[in-house]
Structures are given as C-alpha cells and as structure tokens.
Write a protein that holds these residues in place. Structure first.
Motif, PDB file in Angstrom:
ATOM      1  N   GLU A 178       0.930  -1.136  -0.128  1.00 28.45           N
ATOM      2  CA  GLU A 178      -0.132   0.053  -0.169  1.00 28.45           C
ATOM      3  C   GLU A 178       0.842   1.295  -0.005  1.00 28.45           C
ATOM      4  O   GLU A 178       0.428   2.086  -0.575  1.00 28.45           O
ATOM      5  CB  GLU A 178      -0.729  -0.086   1.275  1.00 28.45           C
ATOM      6  CG  GLU A 178      -1.883  -0.942   1.071  1.00 28.45           C
ATOM      7  CD  GLU A 178      -2.855  -1.146   2.454  1.00 28.45           C
ATOM      8  OE1 GLU A 178      -2.484  -0.685   3.389  1.00 28.45           O
ATOM      9  OE2 GLU A 178      -4.088  -1.450   2.290  1.00 28.45           O
ATOM     10  N   ALA A 182       0.983   4.191  -2.660  1.00 28.19           N
ATOM     11  CA  ALA A 182       0.719   5.711  -2.373  1.00 28.19           C
ATOM     12  C   ALA A 182       2.008   6.418  -2.803  1.00 28.19           C
ATOM     13  O   ALA A 182       1.851   7.522  -3.189  1.00 28.19           O
ATOM     14  CB  ALA A 182       0.811   5.951  -0.799  1.00 28.19           C
ATOM     15  N   ARG A 185       1.616   7.031  -6.496  1.00 26.87           N
ATOM     16  CA  ARG A 185       0.664   8.034  -6.697  1.00 26.87           C
ATOM     17  C   ARG A 185       1.114   9.384  -6.617  1.00 26.87           C
ATOM     18  O   ARG A 185       1.065  10.220  -7.305  1.00 26.87           O
ATOM     19  CB  ARG A 185      -0.539   7.577  -6.021  1.00 26.87           C
ATOM     20  CG  ARG A 185      -1.630   8.669  -6.223  1.00 26.87           C
ATOM     21  CD  ARG A 185      -2.669   8.292  -5.325  1.00 26.87           C
ATOM     22  NE  ARG A 185      -3.774   9.298  -5.469  1.00 26.87           N
ATOM     23  CZ  ARG A 185      -5.095   9.297  -4.595  1.00 26.87           C
ATOM     24  NH1 ARG A 185      -5.130   8.569  -3.610  1.00 26.87           N
ATOM     25  NH2 ARG A 185      -6.083  10.135  -4.963  1.00 26.87           N
TER      26      ARG A 185
END
Length: 216
Positions: A178, A182, A185
């Motif tokens: 995760e 992130a 992104r």
C-alpha cells in the motif's frame, strides 16, 4: 480457531479490502502466505480478491507440492523465487495497482531505485524498490530475475505489470505494498512540478534510524 483457518480468513479479508479500495481489480493480483508447517496458502488463478473463498485457497505442503484447493495463481514462479531467496519472507503480495504501473512506464525512472524520495514511509517500509523489465504474466523468467537479486530486495516493480512485495507477515506485506502504491501515486501527481523531496542526508538518517535494507 486453528492457525491455518485464521490464515485463510486473513488472506480473504485483506484481499477484499485491497479490491474495495481500488488497489487491484477484476481477477488481478495474488497473495501467498507461509503456513506453520512450512507450506503455503495461495490465492487461486482467475479469482477475484473481492470474492475469495477461504476453503478454496490453494494449499502447498513444505515441499511445495499442491495438496489441496483450487489451481494456484500462474504467478507461482515469482512467489517461489522470493521464498527461496528471502528467508524472512512470511507472505508475498502482488497487485496491478494503477499508479505504480503508470510510473513504471515513465522513461526517466531509476531502475535501481524506483520510487523518488518524497516522503519517509516508502523508504522505511520498502528500502530501494527494484524496477524489473517487462515479462509476460506467469513467465518463469520473472522468478529468475527475482532470484538474480539474491534476496537483497523486499520489493520489486514489474514494468507494465505491477508491484510485488515480500513481508515477514501478511499484514506487513499488505501495508508495505500500500505504501509503494501511495508513493507512486504521489510521484505521478507531482511529476513535472519539481517537488521538494527528501535530501540525501534525510534518506541516510532514515536508513540508519530504522535499520532499512538499502542495497546499492
């Protein structure tokens, strides 16, 4: 509840959460977890993280022979390679998360250090992420490429495909992947804007303070 029953339920719970938050889609992605007897539980091929059945997970014995459940993911070569080369690996998560895949296609990404140093947590949880070239999904050459890293990386990014993260536990692997998504992104959001990232000194301090694997 036995350990193996809890592991089955944990895999399905984490997988559903990843799907519901858009970190993988359709029938993409796969998870494997070490069992107490040295075997593996693996998500089946063609299955959706949204609707996994704990009873139908693929189970392997300590010699990695398939002994129970549905046919496993075609990405078994990459899972085996991580377990073979990283003795601390207790779980592996592979996703097709969009921002990390997008970043893998950018021409100026550093293959040896995939994520730009923008925030501390990707460094703390992942160390350097290795960008591997494109391979056809399920290709045994993916496993060969991971073995070529000799266990020095806990995370790799398969170009045009998706990230793979090994963790000491399922929870650790999920949280780390995760963080990888992130970080990717954020890198895509700030691309071309000359963001003020962490300095080399900041990175060195994190590596020292949190005992981060930082292979060159």
């Amino acid at each position: 509840m036995t350990d193996i029953t809890k592991l089955r339920e944990d895999i399905c719970r984490f997988a559903r959460a990843l799907h519901e938050r858009g970190l993988t889609h359709g029938s993409t992605g796969n998870i494997s977890v070490r069992t107490p007897d040295g075997g593996l539980l693996v998500t089946p091929t063609g299955s959706s993280f949204l609707t996994l059945d704990p009873a139908r997970l693929s189970r392997f014995d300590a010699e990695l022979a398939h002994v129970e459940g549905d046919k496993p993911t075609k990405e078994m070569p990459l899972h085996r390679a991580f377990y073979d080369t990283r003795g601390t690996a207790g779980a592996i998560v592979h996703l097709h998360s969009c921002h990390s895949v997008a970043l893998s296609m950018m021409p100026d990404v550093d293959p040896n250090d995939f994520l730009p140093h923008l925030t501390p947590y990707p460094i703390m949880q992942l160390g350097r992420v290795k960008l591997l070239p494109y391979f056809m999904p399920g290709d045994a050459a993916i496993g060969d490429a991971i073995r070529g890293l000799a266990g020095k990386r806990s995370a790799v990014m398969l170009a045009n495909h998706g990230p793979v993260v090994a963790g000491k536990s399922l929870e650790a692997a999920v949280y780390a992947i995760e963080e990888l998504e992130a970080g990717a992104r954020l890198a895509m959001m700030t691309r071309g804007l000359s963001p003020a990232g962490l300095s080399d000194g900041d990175v060195a301090a994190l590596v020292s303070k949190f005992d981060v694997e930082w292979d060159d």
